[in-house]
Design a protein around this motif. Structure first.
Motif, mmCIF file in Angstrom:
data_model
loop_
_atom_site.group_PDB
_atom_site.id
_atom_site.type_symbol
_atom_site.label_atom_id
_atom_site.label_comp_id
_atom_site.label_asym_id
_atom_site.label_seq_id
_atom_site.Cartn_x
_atom_site.Cartn_y
_atom_site.Cartn_z
ATOM 1 N N GLU A 5 8.254 -4.639 8.654
ATOM 2 C CA GLU A 5 7.696 -3.516 7.918
ATOM 3 C C GLU A 5 7.040 -4.043 6.654
ATOM 4 O O GLU A 5 7.577 -4.916 5.982
ATOM 5 C CB GLU A 5 8.796 -2.532 7.552
ATOM 6 N N ARG A 6 5.896 -3.494 6.334
ATOM 7 C CA ARG A 6 5.242 -3.916 5.102
ATOM 8 C C ARG A 6 5.852 -3.132 3.957
ATOM 9 O O ARG A 6 6.276 -2.008 4.119
ATOM 10 C CB ARG A 6 3.734 -3.757 5.194
ATOM 11 N N PRO A 7 5.903 -3.754 2.788
ATOM 12 C CA PRO A 7 6.446 -3.049 1.631
ATOM 13 C C PRO A 7 5.580 -1.844 1.283
ATOM 14 O O PRO A 7 4.381 -1.824 1.574
ATOM 15 C CB PRO A 7 6.420 -4.076 0.511
ATOM 16 N N SER A 8 6.184 -0.875 0.664
ATOM 17 C CA SER A 8 5.428 0.316 0.291
ATOM 18 C C SER A 8 4.412 -0.041 -0.791
ATOM 19 O O SER A 8 4.610 -1.003 -1.546
ATOM 20 C CB SER A 8 6.360 1.408 -0.221
ATOM 21 N N PRO A 9 3.341 0.730 -0.894
ATOM 22 C CA PRO A 9 2.364 0.491 -1.961
ATOM 23 C C PRO A 9 3.013 0.506 -3.343
ATOM 24 O O PRO A 9 2.637 -0.277 -4.212
ATOM 25 C CB PRO A 9 1.377 1.641 -1.797
ATOM 26 N N LYS A 10 4.021 1.358 -3.540
ATOM 27 C CA LYS A 10 4.696 1.413 -4.839
ATOM 28 C C LYS A 10 5.329 0.072 -5.197
ATOM 29 O O LYS A 10 5.250 -0.376 -6.334
ATOM 30 C CB LYS A 10 5.779 2.495 -4.833
ATOM 31 N N TRP A 40 -1.328 6.651 -5.398
ATOM 32 C CA TRP A 40 -0.429 5.872 -4.542
ATOM 33 C C TRP A 40 0.917 5.695 -5.238
ATOM 34 O O TRP A 40 1.967 5.839 -4.627
ATOM 35 C CB TRP A 40 -0.998 4.504 -4.225
ATOM 36 N N GLU A 41 0.866 5.340 -6.521
ATOM 37 C CA GLU A 41 2.098 5.120 -7.279
ATOM 38 C C GLU A 41 2.934 6.393 -7.372
ATOM 39 O O GLU A 41 4.156 6.337 -7.340
ATOM 40 C CB GLU A 41 1.785 4.605 -8.681
ATOM 41 N N GLY A 43 3.020 8.684 -5.183
ATOM 42 C CA GLY A 43 3.391 9.144 -3.863
ATOM 43 C C GLY A 43 2.603 10.363 -3.403
ATOM 44 O O GLY A 43 2.976 11.026 -2.435
ATOM 45 N N GLU A 46 -1.506 8.112 0.373
ATOM 46 C CA GLU A 46 -1.185 6.850 1.019
ATOM 47 C C GLU A 46 -2.485 6.069 1.222
ATOM 48 O O GLU A 46 -3.519 6.657 1.557
ATOM 49 C CB GLU A 46 -0.532 7.092 2.379
ATOM 50 N N LEU A 52 -4.418 -0.944 2.788
ATOM 51 C CA LEU A 52 -3.114 -1.574 3.016
ATOM 52 C C LEU A 52 -3.260 -3.077 3.258
ATOM 53 O O LEU A 52 -2.477 -3.871 2.744
ATOM 54 C CB LEU A 52 -2.402 -0.919 4.206
#
Length: 79
Positions: A5-10, A40-41, A43, A46, A52
């Motif tokens: 899983e890729r880390p969330s943008p946050k 994005w920060e 939430g 996306e 991404l």
């Protein structure tokens, strides 16, 4: 085989902030508006697939900088 899983943008944006990269710098690096990064920060939005991928590359650059340099030096490397 399980995909990573890729880390969330946050999380990625937090790592960038640790290097002193603010929303404007991240937005410039990704070719998006600073308000987009802010959303994005928060939430509220996306990133699309292209953003991404760019965030993934930016995160790798941040990791590389932190691995090669002291934190202050890494900040300068990005400026």
């Amino acid at each position: 085989m399980k995909l990573l899983e890729r880390p969330s943008p946050k999380i990625i944006l937090k790592r960038c902030a640790e290097l002193g990269l603010g929303q404007d710098a991240v937005a410039d690096a990704l070719g998006v508006n600073a308000r987009t990064v802010d959303r994005w920060e928060e939430g509220k939005a996306e990133p699309n697939e292209g953003a991404l991928r760019a965030l993934d590359k930016l995160e790798e650059a941040c990791k590389l900088a932190l691995g090669l340099f002291k934190k202050d030096e890494a900040r300068e490397w990005f400026r």
